[in-house]
Scaffold this motif. Structure first.
Motif, mmCIF file in Angstrom:
data_model
loop_
_atom_site.group_PDB
_atom_site.id
_atom_site.type_symbol
_atom_site.label_atom_id
_atom_site.label_comp_id
_atom_site.label_asym_id
_atom_site.label_seq_id
_atom_site.Cartn_x
_atom_site.Cartn_y
_atom_site.Cartn_z
ATOM 1 N N GLY A 88 0.818 -1.197 0.000
ATOM 2 C CA GLY A 88 0.000 0.000 0.000
ATOM 3 C C GLY A 88 0.855 1.250 0.000
ATOM 4 N N ASP A 94 -5.054 -0.404 4.485
ATOM 5 C CA ASP A 94 -6.302 -1.134 4.248
ATOM 6 C C ASP A 94 -7.341 -0.938 5.343
ATOM 7 N N TRP A 161 -5.886 7.253 3.304
ATOM 8 C CA TRP A 161 -5.909 6.329 2.173
ATOM 9 C C TRP A 161 -7.049 5.327 2.294
ATOM 10 N N ASP A 163 -8.709 1.804 0.463
ATOM 11 C CA ASP A 163 -8.548 0.651 -0.414
ATOM 12 C C ASP A 163 -9.790 0.529 -1.298
ATOM 13 N N TYR A 207 -5.638 2.719 -4.593
ATOM 14 C CA TYR A 207 -6.004 3.436 -3.369
ATOM 15 C C TYR A 207 -6.302 4.887 -3.737
#
Length: 215
Positions: A88, A94, A161, A163, A207
């Motif tokens: 990521g 996530d 961020w 997912d 993302y």
């Protein structure tokens, strides 16, 4: 970057017939607008709507998207559908999930929150070759297509961020139920109902960075 292997079982095989409309919808524009290689529209103060816990919220995009380039993609953006990311953009990226709802039928009402390849700080193109069999297309035909029109469902209010997972919607009745419920719970109930017209979630290596800034 921190490894983030989530290993959810693939669900895109269920889309063999229902996603064929996506290929047809994009066939007229795929490969036309991207000769320059430009794949982003960076606008630090841009906002779009999203649904979260039964209401419409505003989300602001202060940064561009991230796609894990350790996962092969044929797009200038490096973004694909059908395989999860290996890493990521930051540790624990996530923790929040954004579901991208893609209508696979004509004239959805309400209209999608983002038109084709239009949302700020999203990729403008996406590689669908990993799900080409489910789409009824050859991998080369869908290796780089414009990002489809879509709406957003969040798994809660947060910032940072997110997912991205894809959810296909195949009929107006299902789209209307999602618009009425405006929640992850409504979406998951429809996914778990056979023949509801809602299929997913499908993993991506994408993302998006945004913050919930208003209701």
């Amino acid at each position: 970057m921190t490894p983030s292997r989530r290993g959810r079982p693939p669900v895109w095989r269920a889309l063999t017939s229902v996603m064929a409309g996506l290929v047809l919808a994009l066939a007229g524009v795929a490969g036309v607008a991207y000769a320059s290689g430009s794949t982003t529209k960076p606008v630090a103060g841009a906002t779009t709507p999203a649904w979260s816990d039964g209401r419409t919220v505003s989300v602001q995009y202060p940064q561009n998207f991230f796609c894990d380039t350790s996962v092969a993609a044929s797009t200038p953006s490096g973004c694909e559908v059908g395989t999860d990311s290996n890493v990521g953009p930051v540790a624990n990226a996530d923790r929040s999930v954004l579901y991208v709802l893609v209508p696979l039928f004509a004239n959805p009402s309400p209209a999608p929150m983002c038109a084709v390849a239009s949302c700020p700080n999203h990729p403008l193109d996406i590689d669908l070759s990993r799900i080409a069999g489910a789409l009824g297309a050859s991998p080369d035909a869908v290796a780089s297509v414009p990002l489809p029109a879509h709406s957003h469902i969040l798994d809660g209010d947060a910032g940072g961020w997110w997912d991205v997972k894809i959810v296909a919607v195949t009929n107006q009745a299902a789209w209307s139920r999602l618009a009425a419920g405006m929640s992850e719970a409504t979406m998951k109930a429809l996914i778990n109902t056979p023949d509801s017209g809602v299929v997913g979630p499908i993993p991506t290596n994408l993302y998006l960075f945004f913050n919930v800034v208003g209701h």
